[in-house]
Design a protein around this motif. Structure first.
Motif, mmCIF file in Angstrom:
data_model
loop_
_atom_site.group_PDB
_atom_site.id
_atom_site.type_symbol
_atom_site.label_atom_id
_atom_site.label_comp_id
_atom_site.label_asym_id
_atom_site.label_seq_id
_atom_site.Cartn_x
_atom_site.Cartn_y
_atom_site.Cartn_z
ATOM 1 N N LYS A 1 54.893 32.000 36.479
ATOM 2 C CA LYS A 1 54.849 32.653 37.789
ATOM 3 C C LYS A 1 55.948 33.696 37.853
ATOM 4 O O LYS A 1 57.037 33.525 37.290
ATOM 5 N N MET A 2 55.606 34.795 38.527
ATOM 6 C CA MET A 2 56.541 35.905 38.703
ATOM 7 C C MET A 2 56.441 36.394 40.136
ATOM 8 O O MET A 2 55.350 36.490 40.676
ATOM 9 N N SER A 3 57.590 36.722 40.730
ATOM 10 C CA SER A 3 57.626 37.187 42.112
ATOM 11 C C SER A 3 58.164 38.607 42.186
ATOM 12 O O SER A 3 59.163 38.938 41.527
ATOM 13 N N PHE A 4 57.512 39.421 43.009
ATOM 14 C CA PHE A 4 57.863 40.828 43.171
ATOM 15 C C PHE A 4 58.063 41.145 44.647
ATOM 16 O O PHE A 4 57.349 40.607 45.500
ATOM 17 N N ARG A 5 58.998 42.024 44.955
ATOM 18 C CA ARG A 5 59.182 42.523 46.317
ATOM 19 C C ARG A 5 58.288 43.743 46.481
ATOM 20 O O ARG A 5 58.431 44.731 45.746
ATOM 21 N N LEU A 6 57.364 43.675 47.432
ATOM 22 C CA LEU A 6 56.420 44.759 47.675
ATOM 23 C C LEU A 6 56.455 45.185 49.136
ATOM 24 O O LEU A 6 56.843 44.406 50.008
ATOM 25 N N GLU A 7 56.018 46.391 49.385
ATOM 26 C CA GLU A 7 55.952 46.912 50.756
ATOM 27 C C GLU A 7 54.821 46.266 51.552
ATOM 28 O O GLU A 7 54.886 46.165 52.765
ATOM 29 N N ARG A 8 53.764 45.865 50.841
ATOM 30 C CA ARG A 8 52.593 45.300 51.509
ATOM 31 C C ARG A 8 51.897 44.301 50.597
ATOM 32 O O ARG A 8 52.122 44.296 49.388
ATOM 33 N N LYS A 9 51.062 43.510 51.208
ATOM 34 C CA LYS A 9 50.281 42.543 50.447
ATOM 35 C C LYS A 9 49.174 43.282 49.682
ATOM 36 O O LYS A 9 48.436 44.075 50.276
ATOM 37 N N PRO A 10 49.052 43.052 48.379
ATOM 38 C CA PRO A 10 47.964 43.670 47.620
ATOM 39 C C PRO A 10 46.598 43.166 48.091
ATOM 40 O O PRO A 10 46.453 42.011 48.517
ATOM 41 N N THR A 11 45.613 44.033 48.012
ATOM 42 C CA THR A 11 44.250 43.651 48.388
ATOM 43 C C THR A 11 43.651 42.782 47.281
ATOM 44 O O THR A 11 44.165 42.741 46.157
ATOM 45 N N ARG A 12 42.546 42.127 47.584
ATOM 46 C CA ARG A 12 41.836 41.337 46.561
ATOM 47 C C ARG A 12 41.414 42.238 45.399
ATOM 48 O O ARG A 12 41.466 41.837 44.239
ATOM 49 N N GLN A 13 40.974 43.453 45.726
ATOM 50 C CA GLN A 13 40.570 44.406 44.674
ATOM 51 C C GLN A 13 41.757 44.734 43.774
ATOM 52 O O GLN A 13 41.605 44.825 42.553
ATOM 53 N N GLU A 14 42.933 44.913 44.360
ATOM 54 C CA GLU A 14 44.126 45.197 43.563
ATOM 55 C C GLU A 14 44.504 44.004 42.702
ATOM 56 O O GLU A 14 44.928 44.165 41.549
#
Length: 160
Positions: A53-66
């Motif tokens: 498992k890997m955790s990333f700081r993102l601006e938004r939640k990725p879509t299912r397509q992403e």
């Protein structure tokens, strides 16, 4: 310029033995997430033989397509059979864009850079496969999004 550092080799031997296919996939996923979402490399990773498992700081939640695109692109990079190579460089000769922020305070002045084709380069003392084609199949097991922390966790396994 390449160097051999006995101190660095000792650190390599002392480090806990990792699962090279999953560890190499970790490098790919870090760079893929940087390119797809403009984020930093993961801030928390647990790479193991059975599940990683890997955790990333993102601006938004990725879509299912992403999320599906992450899995597809990871497998494409693996199938591309990119060479995994190493070079030793002085700390002050590290190529532009290679971050040294996560190196331990006691890291040697001679660093080992791990390159995966032209896709990724970063300092690392872990064990890796010789080329991405040796990784196997990347299987995304699931993801979690923490809205408050803006944290996206990817759980995956490597199927040999």
């Amino acid at each position: 310029m390449a160097f051999k550092s006995h101190d660095y080799d000792d650190q390599l031997e002392e480090r806990e033995v990792s699962f090279p296919p999953a560890h190499t996939a970790e490098h790919l996923l870090n760079q893929l997430m940087k390119r797809m979402f403009g984020c930093e490399r993961s801030y928390n990773a647990h790479i193991e033989r059975k599940k990683s498992k890997m955790s990333f700081r993102l601006e938004r939640k990725p879509t299912r397509q992403e999320e599906k695109e992450i899995e597809r692109e990871m497998q494409r990079l693996i199938d591309e059979d990119l060479p995994v190579t190493f070079e030793y460089v002085r700390r002050d000769e590290v190529p532009e864009g290679v971050s040294l922020d996560r190196l331990p305070d006691d890291a040697s002045d001679i660093l080992r850079l791990v390159r995966i084709g032209d896709f990724d380069v970063c300092p690392c003392i872990g064990k890796h496969v010789r080329s991405t084609g040796q990784i196997g199949r990347f299987e995304m097991l699931g993801t979690n999004w923490d809205e408050q922390e803006r944290s996206f966790r990817v759980r995956f396994k490597i199927v040999g």
